[in-house]
Design a protein around this motif. Structure first.
Motif, PDB file in Angstrom:
ATOM      1  N   TRP A   1      78.486  17.376   9.201  1.00  0.00           N
ATOM      2  CA  TRP A   1      78.394  16.507  10.370  1.00  0.00           C
ATOM      3  C   TRP A   1      77.055  16.669  11.093  1.00  0.00           C
ATOM      4  N   ASP A   2      76.619  17.910  11.246  1.00  0.00           N
ATOM      5  CA  ASP A   2      75.343  18.133  11.931  1.00  0.00           C
ATOM      6  C   ASP A   2      74.180  17.590  11.110  1.00  0.00           C
ATOM      7  N   MET A   3      74.254  17.688   9.787  1.00  0.00           N
ATOM      8  CA  MET A   3      73.205  17.101   8.952  1.00  0.00           C
ATOM      9  C   MET A   3      73.243  15.575   9.025  1.00  0.00           C
ATOM     10  N   ALA A   4      74.445  15.002   9.109  1.00  0.00           N
ATOM     11  CA  ALA A   4      74.553  13.549   9.252  1.00  0.00           C
ATOM     12  C   ALA A   4      73.899  13.091  10.551  1.00  0.00           C
ATOM     13  N   GLU A   5      74.094  13.839  11.626  1.00  0.00           N
ATOM     14  CA  GLU A   5      73.462  13.490  12.899  1.00  0.00           C
ATOM     15  C   GLU A   5      71.947  13.676  12.835  1.00  0.00           C
ATOM     16  N   ALA A   6      71.495  14.728  12.143  1.00  0.00           N
ATOM     17  CA  ALA A   6      70.054  14.949  11.998  1.00  0.00           C
ATOM     18  C   ALA A   6      69.415  13.816  11.194  1.00  0.00           C
ATOM     19  N   MET A   7      70.077  13.406  10.101  1.00  0.00           N
ATOM     20  CA  MET A   7      69.524  12.314   9.296  1.00  0.00           C
ATOM     21  C   MET A   7      69.552  11.011  10.071  1.00  0.00           C
ATOM     22  N   ASN A   8      70.604  10.784  10.839  1.00  0.00           N
ATOM     23  CA  ASN A   8      70.682   9.574  11.646  1.00  0.00           C
ATOM     24  C   ASN A   8      69.515   9.480  12.618  1.00  0.00           C
ATOM     25  N   ALA A   9      69.161  10.622  13.241  1.00  0.00           N
ATOM     26  CA  ALA A   9      68.026  10.619  14.164  1.00  0.00           C
ATOM     27  C   ALA A   9      66.747  10.200  13.450  1.00  0.00           C
ATOM     28  N   GLU A  10      66.558  10.668  12.205  1.00  0.00           N
ATOM     29  CA  GLU A  10      65.356  10.296  11.443  1.00  0.00           C
ATOM     30  C   GLU A  10      65.403   8.836  11.048  1.00  0.00           C
ATOM     31  N   LEU A  11      66.560   8.338  10.633  1.00  0.00           N
ATOM     32  CA  LEU A  11      66.678   6.946  10.217  1.00  0.00           C
ATOM     33  C   LEU A  11      66.435   5.991  11.378  1.00  0.00           C
ATOM     34  N   LEU A  12      66.839   6.391  12.567  1.00  0.00           N
ATOM     35  CA  LEU A  12      66.583   5.550  13.735  1.00  0.00           C
ATOM     36  C   LEU A  12      65.084   5.477  14.042  1.00  0.00           C
ATOM     37  N   THR A  13      64.360   6.584  13.854  1.00  0.00           N
ATOM     38  CA  THR A  13      62.901   6.523  14.048  1.00  0.00           C
ATOM     39  C   THR A  13      62.253   5.642  12.983  1.00  0.00           C
ATOM     40  N   LEU A  14      62.808   5.668  11.766  1.00  0.00           N
ATOM     41  CA  LEU A  14      62.303   4.815  10.696  1.00  0.00           C
ATOM     42  C   LEU A  14      62.545   3.351  11.035  1.00  0.00           C
TER      43      LEU A  14
ATOM     44  N   TRP B   1      67.978  27.574  -2.904  1.00  0.00           N
ATOM     45  CA  TRP B   1      68.431  26.869  -1.720  1.00  0.00           C
ATOM     46  C   TRP B   1      68.276  27.745  -0.492  1.00  0.00           C
ATOM     47  N   PRO B   2      68.068  27.148   0.664  1.00  0.00           N
ATOM     48  CA  PRO B   2      68.033  27.936   1.901  1.00  0.00           C
ATOM     49  C   PRO B   2      69.442  28.342   2.318  1.00  0.00           C
ATOM     50  N   HIS B   3      69.537  29.398   3.108  1.00  0.00           N
ATOM     51  CA  HIS B   3      70.792  29.753   3.753  1.00  0.00           C
ATOM     52  C   HIS B   3      70.904  29.020   5.089  1.00  0.00           C
ATOM     53  N   VAL B   4      72.130  28.689   5.464  1.00  0.00           N
ATOM     54  CA  VAL B   4      72.381  28.160   6.800  1.00  0.00           C
ATOM     55  C   VAL B   4      72.483  29.364   7.736  1.00  0.00           C
ATOM     56  N   VAL B   5      71.509  29.507   8.656  1.00  0.00           N
ATOM     57  CA  VAL B   5      71.447  30.709   9.496  1.00  0.00           C
ATOM     58  C   VAL B   5      71.570  30.396  10.988  1.00  0.00           C
ATOM     59  N   ASP B   6      71.592  29.116  11.347  1.00  0.00           N
ATOM     60  CA  ASP B   6      71.689  28.740  12.756  1.00  0.00           C
ATOM     61  C   ASP B   6      72.179  27.299  12.823  1.00  0.00           C
ATOM     62  N   LYS B   7      72.350  26.785  14.018  1.00  0.00           N
ATOM     63  CA  LYS B   7      72.792  25.403  14.164  1.00  0.00           C
ATOM     64  C   LYS B   7      71.738  24.464  13.588  1.00  0.00           C
ATOM     65  N   ILE B   8      72.188  23.514  12.805  1.00  0.00           N
ATOM     66  CA  ILE B   8      71.284  22.557  12.165  1.00  0.00           C
ATOM     67  C   ILE B   8      70.910  21.480  13.177  1.00  0.00           C
ATOM     68  N   GLU B   9      69.607  21.257  13.312  1.00  0.00           N
ATOM     69  CA  GLU B   9      69.105  20.259  14.257  1.00  0.00           C
ATOM     70  C   GLU B   9      67.962  19.482  13.626  1.00  0.00           C
ATOM     71  N   HIS B  10      67.802  18.248  14.096  1.00  0.00           N
ATOM     72  CA  HIS B  10      66.772  17.376  13.561  1.00  0.00           C
ATOM     73  C   HIS B  10      65.376  17.883  13.886  1.00  0.00           C
ATOM     74  N   ARG B  11      64.520  17.874  12.895  1.00  0.00           N
ATOM     75  CA  ARG B  11      63.069  17.988  13.040  1.00  0.00           C
ATOM     76  C   ARG B  11      62.468  16.868  12.200  1.00  0.00           C
ATOM     77  N   SER B  12      61.304  16.388  12.569  1.00  0.00           N
ATOM     78  CA  SER B  12      60.745  15.203  11.928  1.00  0.00           C
ATOM     79  C   SER B  12      60.595  15.374  10.418  1.00  0.00           C
ATOM     80  N   LEU B  13      60.976  14.317   9.688  1.00  0.00           N
ATOM     81  CA  LEU B  13      60.747  14.242   8.242  1.00  0.00           C
ATOM     82  C   LEU B  13      59.560  13.340   7.899  1.00  0.00           C
ATOM     83  N   ASP B  14      58.938  12.753   8.910  1.00  0.00           N
ATOM     84  CA  ASP B  14      57.768  11.882   8.730  1.00  0.00           C
ATOM     85  C   ASP B  14      58.077  10.612   7.949  1.00  0.00           C
ATOM     86  N   TYR B  15      59.348  10.186   7.931  1.00  0.00           N
ATOM     87  CA  TYR B  15      59.679   8.966   7.205  1.00  0.00           C
ATOM     88  C   TYR B  15      58.932   7.744   7.744  1.00  0.00           C
TER      89      TYR B  15
END
Length: 404
Positions: A182-195, A124-138
């Protein structure tokens, strides 16, 4: 909002992942899809693989199709189901074996068991900074898949909160897992909205952890309440999408993770407190345990209920009559207009082989037809059960007539 199942009674589907063709031997390993699609070999295999899984599900006679999770890497026990977003969002670094003290308390298994090997081998990766959305190409994955069929295609993705079970924080940006979730939920929400904006109107969020947590802490525990809020944040703005919530009890390499698999503590959570239109439950492998809990809700169900009528864990290919029996049991507690029939969980990610997955899937479709006919409802055409379309046909001697 029912965009796909509004006019369907007893629709048939499968949960999501599907076994790969043997020739589909490429993975993305964290690279953007656009980068991978520049490789002509990947481009051809990825598109052909999506065409194959859709063709197989159409031949099986399913009413609602999936993309097979073919964007996920072919890695050990299906780790990429969690890992695909983690490899691409900002705030993560590396690929580490997980210390025992950071594992969720119910993910400890004795040496010499398959689950011990899986959970000690996964990195697994380590959490090393603030989690933010980057494209998942969904959106691109959905366009490629939906472009190969006119049937509704459901796009599934891992819920953010289940990914947090495995993460180790190595930054002062986070003091606990709640803000990570919470930050991952917001990141996933951003991807789902693009989908959604790309045109997809059928989305499945897989494995929020309410049923695990409610059994451990109680349904009104503060942690459970927070997770409900985080889930609702993850799906915020998807009001014009038919939203499915998939739940099971673990599926790494077809293994059940939990011993206490009762939905009793989480019924009200899934039916009343979290957003969504369809709730999917693992039922066949549990002998329909908890089905009777739907009795008080029968005349006031706010969601459609999708039951697993075949197990993803057994190698016996269920027959249509077996599935019909499971549907009849469910109809005692759930109206036909609000019942959907599926597999308990996905068949792919180091799971069942393609032939068994196919015959389990077509048993779902044929079982739905059996019960539809009993209820006086129209049935669906199923190519897999058409005598004229069987693969191997022998001519009768001297007649020229075909014999199956």
């Amino acid at each position: 909002m029912f965009t796909a199942t509004a006019d369907l009674v007893l629709p048939s589907t499968v949960t999501g992942s599907w076994p790969r063709p043997r020739w589909f031997d490429v993975s993305m390993w964290g690279k953007p899809l656009d980068t991978c699609m520049m490789d002509v070999r990947f481009r051809e295999k990825f598109q052909d693989a999506l065409g194959t899984v859709i063709s197989e599900q159409e031949r099986a006679g399913l009413d609602i199709l999936t993309h097979g999770d073919y964007h996920c890497d072919e890695d050990m026990a299906g780790r990429s189901w969690h890992h695909y977003p983690l490899q691409r969002w900002a705030g993560f670094e590396g690929d580490y074996l997980q210390p025992e003290e950071t594992q969720a308390p119910w993910l400890h298994y004795p040496p010499g068991t398959l689950l011990h090997e899986i959970y000690t081998a996964w990195r697994w990766p380590h959490v090393v900074d603030k989690i933010e959305h980057r494209s998942l190409d969904y959106p691109k994955i959905w366009r490629i898949a939906q472009g190969k069929t006119r049937k509704p295609l459901r796009f599934g993705t891992c819920c953010s909160q289940v990914m947090a079970l495995f993460l180790d924080i190595h930054t002062n940006k986070y003091s606990d897992k709640r803000q990570v979730i919470w930050d991952m939920a917001e990141a996933m929400n951003a991807e789902l909205l693009t989908l959604r904006d790309a045109g997809c109107r059928l989305i499945q969020i897989e494995e929020p952890t309410f049923h695990f947590m409610a059994n451990t802490f109680g349904k009104d525990h503060e942690e459970v309440k927070f997770l409900i809020d985080a889930f609702n944040r993850e799906v915020q703005g998807l009001d014009d999408v038919e939203l499915w919530i998939h739940t099971c009890w673990g599926n790494p390499n077809m293994q059940r993770v939990m011993e206490d698999t009762s939905y009793a503590a989480s019924m009200e959570i899934y039916l009343e407190r979290c957003r969504g239109d369809v709730w999917t439950l693992e039922m066949k492998d549990r002998n329909q345990k908890d089905l009777e809990l739907f009795a008080p809700f029968r005349n006031d169900l706010k969601k459609k209920i999708c039951i697993g009528a075949v197990s993803h864990r057994s190698l016996q290919a269920d027959r249509p009559d077996d599935v019909a029996s499971e549907i009849r049991r469910a109809l005692k507690y759930i109206p036909a207009e609000q019942l959907i029939v599926s597999s308990d969980c996905g068949f792919g990610r180091q799971g069942a082989n393609r032939e068994i997955a196919f015959y389990k899937a077509t048993a779902i479709a044929q079982g739905c037809n059996i019960v539809r006919a009993e209820l006086g409802l129209p049935t669906s055409y199923i190519p897999a059960s058409d005598p004229v379309l069987q693969l191997d046909v022998v001519e009768r001697a001297g007649t020229g007539a075909a014999r199956v």
